[in-house]
Write an enzyme that holds these catalytic residues in place. Structure first.
Site: not given
Length: 332
Positions: A12, A195, A198
Protein backbone atom coordinates in the site's frame (compact mmCIF):
# COMPACT_ATOMS: atom_id res chain seq x y z
CA UNK A 1 18.67 -12.40 1.49
CA UNK A 2 18.88 -8.68 0.63
CA UNK A 3 20.89 -9.39 -2.51
CA UNK A 4 18.36 -11.88 -3.90
CA UNK A 5 15.86 -10.55 -6.47
CA UNK A 6 12.32 -10.13 -5.12
CA UNK A 7 8.76 -9.74 -6.36
CA UNK A 8 6.20 -7.83 -4.27
CA UNK A 9 2.50 -7.99 -5.12
CA UNK A 10 0.82 -6.44 -2.04
CA UNK A 11 2.09 -3.03 -0.99
CA UNK A 12 0.00 0.00 0.00
CA UNK A 13 1.32 3.40 -1.02
CA UNK A 14 -0.09 5.29 1.97
CA UNK A 15 1.30 2.69 4.37
CA UNK A 16 4.80 3.04 2.94
CA UNK A 17 5.63 6.74 3.20
CA UNK A 18 9.03 7.63 4.63
CA UNK A 19 8.74 9.33 8.02
CA UNK A 20 11.13 12.11 6.93
CA UNK A 21 8.98 12.72 3.84
CA UNK A 22 5.82 13.16 5.92
CA UNK A 23 7.61 15.85 7.93
CA UNK A 24 9.12 17.54 4.87
CA UNK A 25 5.85 17.72 2.90
CA UNK A 26 3.95 18.93 5.98
CA UNK A 27 6.43 21.81 6.34
CA UNK A 28 6.32 22.68 2.63
CA UNK A 29 2.53 22.53 2.33
CA UNK A 30 1.71 23.99 5.77
CA UNK A 31 0.00 20.81 6.97
CA UNK A 32 -0.54 20.44 10.70
CA UNK A 33 1.03 17.37 12.31
CA UNK A 34 0.54 16.10 15.88
CA UNK A 35 4.33 16.32 16.34
CA UNK A 36 7.33 17.62 14.40
CA UNK A 37 9.81 15.40 16.21
CA UNK A 38 11.01 12.58 13.93
CA UNK A 39 11.13 9.96 16.68
CA UNK A 40 7.63 10.82 17.91
CA UNK A 41 6.36 10.99 14.33
CA UNK A 42 7.67 7.50 13.62
CA UNK A 43 5.87 6.24 16.72
CA UNK A 44 2.64 7.73 15.34
CA UNK A 45 3.15 6.16 11.90
CA UNK A 46 4.34 2.67 12.87
CA UNK A 47 1.87 0.17 14.30
CA UNK A 48 3.21 -1.57 17.40
CA UNK A 49 3.32 -5.33 17.79
CA UNK A 50 0.85 -4.76 20.64
CA UNK A 51 -1.76 -3.58 18.12
CA UNK A 52 -5.14 -4.96 19.19
CA UNK A 53 -6.85 -5.42 15.83
CA UNK A 54 -7.03 -4.51 12.15
CA UNK A 55 -9.04 -1.40 13.10
CA UNK A 56 -6.27 -0.33 15.48
CA UNK A 57 -3.67 -0.96 12.76
CA UNK A 58 -5.58 1.10 10.18
CA UNK A 59 -5.57 4.18 12.43
CA UNK A 60 -1.96 4.77 11.32
CA UNK A 61 -3.10 5.76 7.81
CA UNK A 62 -4.75 9.12 8.54
CA UNK A 63 -1.45 10.89 9.03
CA UNK A 64 0.28 9.87 5.77
CA UNK A 65 -2.87 10.58 3.77
CA UNK A 66 -2.80 14.16 5.07
CA UNK A 67 0.43 14.74 3.12
CA UNK A 68 -0.75 12.93 -0.02
CA UNK A 69 -3.06 15.61 -1.42
CA UNK A 70 -0.92 17.24 -4.13
CA UNK A 71 0.44 16.00 -7.45
CA UNK A 72 3.98 16.67 -6.31
CA UNK A 73 3.67 14.77 -3.04
CA UNK A 74 2.01 11.76 -4.68
CA UNK A 75 4.69 11.56 -7.35
CA UNK A 76 7.48 11.94 -4.79
CA UNK A 77 6.07 9.35 -2.37
CA UNK A 78 5.58 6.84 -5.18
CA UNK A 79 9.10 7.40 -6.49
CA UNK A 80 10.55 6.96 -3.01
CA UNK A 81 8.64 3.71 -2.43
CA UNK A 82 10.00 2.25 -5.65
CA UNK A 83 13.45 3.57 -4.76
CA UNK A 84 13.32 1.85 -1.35
CA UNK A 85 12.16 -1.37 -2.99
CA UNK A 86 14.84 -1.22 -5.68
CA UNK A 87 17.56 -0.78 -3.06
CA UNK A 88 16.70 -4.19 -1.59
CA UNK A 89 16.60 -5.70 -5.08
CA UNK A 90 12.84 -5.85 -5.63
CA UNK A 91 12.58 -6.32 -9.39
CA UNK A 92 8.82 -5.97 -9.78
CA UNK A 93 6.43 -4.13 -7.49
CA UNK A 94 2.67 -3.75 -7.61
CA UNK A 95 1.58 -0.73 -5.60
CA UNK A 96 -2.02 -0.27 -4.51
CA UNK A 97 -3.72 2.91 -3.36
CA UNK A 98 -7.21 4.35 -2.94
CA UNK A 99 -7.47 7.29 -5.35
CA UNK A 100 -10.46 8.76 -3.49
CA UNK A 101 -8.33 9.26 -0.38
CA UNK A 102 -6.22 11.83 -2.22
CA UNK A 103 -8.93 14.15 -3.53
CA UNK A 104 -9.47 16.12 -0.31
CA UNK A 105 -7.77 19.26 -1.66
CA UNK A 106 -9.26 19.29 -5.12
CA UNK A 107 -7.33 16.74 -7.18
CA UNK A 108 -9.45 14.73 -9.58
CA UNK A 109 -9.26 10.94 -9.55
CA UNK A 110 -7.43 11.00 -12.88
CA UNK A 111 -4.91 13.54 -11.58
CA UNK A 112 -4.26 11.32 -8.56
CA UNK A 113 -3.71 8.22 -10.72
CA UNK A 114 -1.50 10.13 -13.17
CA UNK A 115 0.65 11.51 -10.36
CA UNK A 116 1.26 8.06 -8.89
CA UNK A 117 1.96 6.74 -12.38
CA UNK A 118 4.48 9.55 -12.98
CA UNK A 119 6.32 8.62 -9.78
CA UNK A 120 6.47 4.98 -10.83
CA UNK A 121 7.77 5.82 -14.30
CA UNK A 122 10.39 8.14 -12.81
CA UNK A 123 11.63 5.29 -10.61
CA UNK A 124 11.63 2.79 -13.47
CA UNK A 125 13.86 5.19 -15.42
CA UNK A 126 16.24 5.55 -12.46
CA UNK A 127 16.44 2.01 -11.09
CA UNK A 128 16.44 -1.61 -12.22
CA UNK A 129 12.79 -2.13 -11.23
CA UNK A 130 9.45 -2.45 -12.99
CA UNK A 131 5.97 -1.87 -11.60
CA UNK A 132 2.22 -1.63 -12.01
CA UNK A 133 -0.61 0.00 -10.09
CA UNK A 134 -3.68 -1.47 -8.39
CA UNK A 135 -6.62 0.83 -7.65
CA UNK A 136 -8.21 0.18 -4.27
CA UNK A 137 -11.86 0.87 -3.49
CA UNK A 138 -12.65 1.22 0.20
CA UNK A 139 -15.34 -1.08 1.57
CA UNK A 140 -16.17 1.65 4.08
CA UNK A 141 -17.25 3.90 1.21
CA UNK A 142 -20.32 3.68 -1.02
CA UNK A 143 -20.79 1.33 -3.95
CA UNK A 144 -21.08 4.44 -6.13
CA UNK A 145 -17.56 5.45 -5.14
CA UNK A 146 -16.27 2.12 -6.44
CA UNK A 147 -17.88 2.83 -9.80
CA UNK A 148 -16.11 6.22 -9.80
CA UNK A 149 -12.71 4.61 -9.28
CA UNK A 150 -13.34 1.95 -11.93
CA UNK A 151 -14.35 4.61 -14.49
CA UNK A 152 -11.47 6.96 -13.62
CA UNK A 153 -8.88 4.23 -14.00
CA UNK A 154 -10.25 2.86 -17.27
CA UNK A 155 -8.14 5.11 -19.51
CA UNK A 156 -4.96 4.04 -17.67
CA UNK A 157 -5.42 0.32 -18.35
CA UNK A 158 -2.42 -0.86 -20.35
CA UNK A 159 -0.55 2.25 -19.24
CA UNK A 160 0.42 1.08 -15.76
CA UNK A 161 -2.93 0.38 -14.07
CA UNK A 162 -3.64 -3.34 -14.03
CA UNK A 163 -6.14 -4.26 -11.31
CA UNK A 164 -8.95 -3.29 -8.95
CA UNK A 165 -9.02 -4.09 -5.24
CA UNK A 166 -11.35 -3.84 -2.24
CA UNK A 167 -9.73 -2.98 1.09
CA UNK A 168 -10.25 -1.39 4.56
CA UNK A 169 -12.25 -2.80 7.49
CA UNK A 170 -13.50 -6.30 6.67
CA UNK A 171 -17.07 -7.19 7.54
CA UNK A 172 -18.73 -10.50 6.76
CA UNK A 173 -20.65 -10.39 3.49
CA UNK A 174 -19.06 -7.26 2.03
CA UNK A 175 -18.66 -8.82 -1.42
CA UNK A 176 -22.38 -8.78 -2.21
CA UNK A 177 -22.44 -4.96 -2.19
CA UNK A 178 -19.69 -4.65 -4.76
CA UNK A 179 -20.66 -7.27 -7.36
CA UNK A 180 -21.66 -4.70 -10.00
CA UNK A 181 -18.64 -2.35 -9.93
CA UNK A 182 -16.19 -5.26 -9.86
CA UNK A 183 -18.05 -6.95 -12.74
CA UNK A 184 -17.75 -3.70 -14.72
CA UNK A 185 -14.05 -3.51 -13.91
CA UNK A 186 -13.54 -7.04 -15.25
CA UNK A 187 -15.45 -6.11 -18.39
CA UNK A 188 -13.11 -3.18 -18.93
CA UNK A 189 -10.06 -5.41 -18.52
CA UNK A 190 -8.98 -4.93 -14.91
CA UNK A 191 -7.53 -7.88 -13.04
CA UNK A 192 -9.16 -8.49 -9.64
CA UNK A 193 -7.51 -8.94 -6.25
CA UNK A 194 -9.57 -8.66 -3.06
CA UNK A 195 -8.62 -8.24 0.59
CA UNK A 196 -10.45 -11.13 2.25
CA UNK A 197 -9.96 -13.53 5.13
CA UNK A 198 -7.67 -11.09 6.88
CA UNK A 199 -9.95 -10.95 9.89
CA UNK A 200 -11.96 -13.93 11.00
CA UNK A 201 -14.02 -14.93 7.97
CA UNK A 202 -13.08 -17.60 5.46
CA UNK A 203 -16.53 -17.10 3.93
CA UNK A 204 -15.40 -13.73 2.60
CA UNK A 205 -12.71 -15.54 0.61
CA UNK A 206 -15.36 -17.81 -0.92
CA UNK A 207 -17.46 -14.78 -1.83
CA UNK A 208 -14.48 -12.89 -3.26
CA UNK A 209 -13.78 -15.79 -5.60
CA UNK A 210 -17.34 -16.84 -6.44
CA UNK A 211 -19.09 -13.46 -6.53
CA UNK A 212 -16.28 -11.12 -7.58
CA UNK A 213 -14.03 -13.39 -9.62
CA UNK A 214 -10.92 -12.67 -7.56
CA UNK A 215 -7.74 -14.01 -9.17
CA UNK A 216 -5.70 -13.31 -6.05
CA UNK A 217 -6.63 -12.81 -2.40
CA UNK A 218 -5.01 -10.26 -0.12
CA UNK A 219 -4.06 -12.17 3.05
CA UNK A 220 -6.57 -15.06 3.12
CA UNK A 221 -5.29 -16.19 6.53
CA UNK A 222 -8.65 -17.44 7.76
CA UNK A 223 -9.17 -20.09 5.14
CA UNK A 224 -7.33 -22.09 7.81
CA UNK A 225 -10.61 -22.19 9.77
CA UNK A 226 -12.97 -22.64 6.80
CA UNK A 227 -12.49 -25.99 4.98
CA UNK A 228 -14.67 -24.99 2.03
CA UNK A 229 -12.66 -21.81 1.45
CA UNK A 230 -9.42 -23.76 1.87
CA UNK A 231 -10.43 -26.31 -0.77
CA UNK A 232 -11.70 -23.62 -3.14
CA UNK A 233 -8.42 -21.68 -2.98
CA UNK A 234 -6.44 -24.86 -3.50
CA UNK A 235 -8.54 -26.27 -6.35
CA UNK A 236 -8.85 -22.96 -8.24
CA UNK A 237 -5.14 -22.24 -7.66
CA UNK A 238 -5.99 -18.81 -6.27
CA UNK A 239 -2.85 -16.98 -5.19
CA UNK A 240 -2.64 -15.66 -1.62
CA UNK A 241 -0.78 -12.38 -1.09
CA UNK A 242 0.47 -12.99 2.44
CA UNK A 243 2.04 -10.35 4.69
CA UNK A 244 3.44 -12.01 7.83
CA UNK A 245 4.41 -9.00 9.96
CA UNK A 246 1.17 -7.19 9.23
CA UNK A 247 -0.78 -10.34 10.15
CA UNK A 248 1.01 -10.52 13.50
CA UNK A 249 0.27 -6.84 14.17
CA UNK A 250 -3.43 -7.04 13.28
CA UNK A 251 -3.78 -10.20 15.38
CA UNK A 252 -4.76 -12.35 12.41
CA UNK A 253 -2.10 -14.62 13.89
CA UNK A 254 -0.43 -14.59 17.30
CA UNK A 255 3.15 -15.03 16.05
CA UNK A 256 5.24 -15.80 12.98
CA UNK A 257 5.48 -19.41 14.15
CA UNK A 258 1.68 -19.66 14.21
CA UNK A 259 1.24 -18.19 10.74
CA UNK A 260 -0.36 -20.74 8.37
CA UNK A 261 1.78 -19.64 5.40
CA UNK A 262 4.17 -22.59 5.51
CA UNK A 263 1.39 -25.10 6.11
CA UNK A 264 -0.46 -23.64 3.11
CA UNK A 265 2.66 -23.91 0.97
CA UNK A 266 3.26 -27.54 1.96
CA UNK A 267 -0.36 -28.34 1.08
CA UNK A 268 0.06 -26.98 -2.44
CA UNK A 269 -1.65 -23.61 -2.01
CA UNK A 270 -0.06 -20.80 -3.99
CA UNK A 271 1.44 -18.30 -1.56
CA UNK A 272 3.46 -15.13 -2.05
CA UNK A 273 5.11 -12.85 0.51
CA UNK A 274 4.77 -9.06 0.66
CA UNK A 275 5.25 -6.21 3.12
CA UNK A 276 1.67 -4.86 3.06
CA UNK A 277 2.89 -1.52 4.47
CA UNK A 278 6.60 -0.80 4.71
CA UNK A 279 6.25 2.07 7.17
CA UNK A 280 3.20 1.06 9.20
CA UNK A 281 4.66 -2.42 9.66
CA UNK A 282 8.25 -1.09 9.82
CA UNK A 283 9.40 -3.82 7.46
CA UNK A 284 10.98 -4.70 4.13
CA UNK A 285 10.76 -7.63 1.76
CA UNK A 286 14.10 -8.82 3.11
CA UNK A 287 12.73 -8.77 6.64
CA UNK A 288 9.53 -10.62 5.68
CA UNK A 289 11.51 -13.36 3.96
CA UNK A 290 13.91 -13.72 6.89
CA UNK A 291 11.09 -13.89 9.44
CA UNK A 292 9.47 -16.80 7.61
CA UNK A 293 12.80 -18.49 6.99
CA UNK A 294 13.63 -18.32 10.70
CA UNK A 295 10.14 -19.23 11.93
CA UNK A 296 10.02 -22.44 9.91
CA UNK A 297 13.73 -23.21 9.44
CA UNK A 298 13.33 -23.35 5.66
CA UNK A 299 16.04 -23.46 3.04
CA UNK A 300 16.39 -21.45 -0.16
CA UNK A 301 14.16 -23.82 -2.12
CA UNK A 302 11.12 -22.20 -0.47
CA UNK A 303 12.33 -18.78 -1.60
CA UNK A 304 12.79 -20.08 -5.14
CA UNK A 305 9.25 -21.45 -5.25
CA UNK A 306 7.74 -18.25 -3.82
CA UNK A 307 9.59 -16.16 -6.40
CA UNK A 308 8.33 -18.36 -9.26
CA UNK A 309 4.77 -18.24 -7.89
CA UNK A 310 4.88 -14.45 -7.56
CA UNK A 311 6.13 -13.97 -11.12
CA UNK A 312 3.38 -16.22 -12.49
CA UNK A 313 0.73 -14.41 -10.40
CA UNK A 314 1.89 -10.89 -11.27
CA UNK A 315 -0.53 -8.75 -13.26
CA UNK A 316 2.28 -8.07 -15.71
CA UNK A 317 2.94 -8.69 -19.38
CA UNK A 318 4.66 -11.88 -20.53
CA UNK A 319 7.66 -9.72 -21.43
CA UNK A 320 7.98 -8.34 -17.89
CA UNK A 321 7.51 -11.81 -16.39
CA UNK A 322 10.27 -13.20 -18.60
CA UNK A 323 12.53 -10.34 -17.50
CA UNK A 324 11.78 -11.09 -13.83
CA UNK A 325 12.64 -14.77 -14.29
CA UNK A 326 15.86 -13.82 -16.05
CA UNK A 327 16.84 -11.64 -13.08
CA UNK A 328 16.50 -14.63 -10.75
CA UNK A 329 18.35 -17.01 -13.05
CA UNK A 330 21.21 -14.52 -13.38
CA UNK A 331 21.52 -14.47 -9.58
CA UNK A 332 21.40 -18.24 -9.13
Amino acid sequence: MKSLPKIELHCHLDGSVRVETVLDIANKEAITLPTYDLIELKEALVAPVECTSLADYLQRFALPNAVMQSKESLQRITFELFEDAAKENVKYLEVRFGPLLHTLKGLTLKEVIQSVLDGMRQAEASYDIKGNLILSCLRSMSVESAFEVVEAGKSFLGEGVVAIDLCAIEEVGFCERFVEPIALAKKYGYHVTIHAGETGSGQNVIDAIELLGAERIGHGVFIKDEPTAYQLVKERQIVLEMCPTSNVQTKAVSSYQNHPIYQFHQAGINITISTDNRTVSDTTMTNEMLCIQQAFATDESLYDEIYQTAVAAAFATDEVKAWCLAQYEAQS
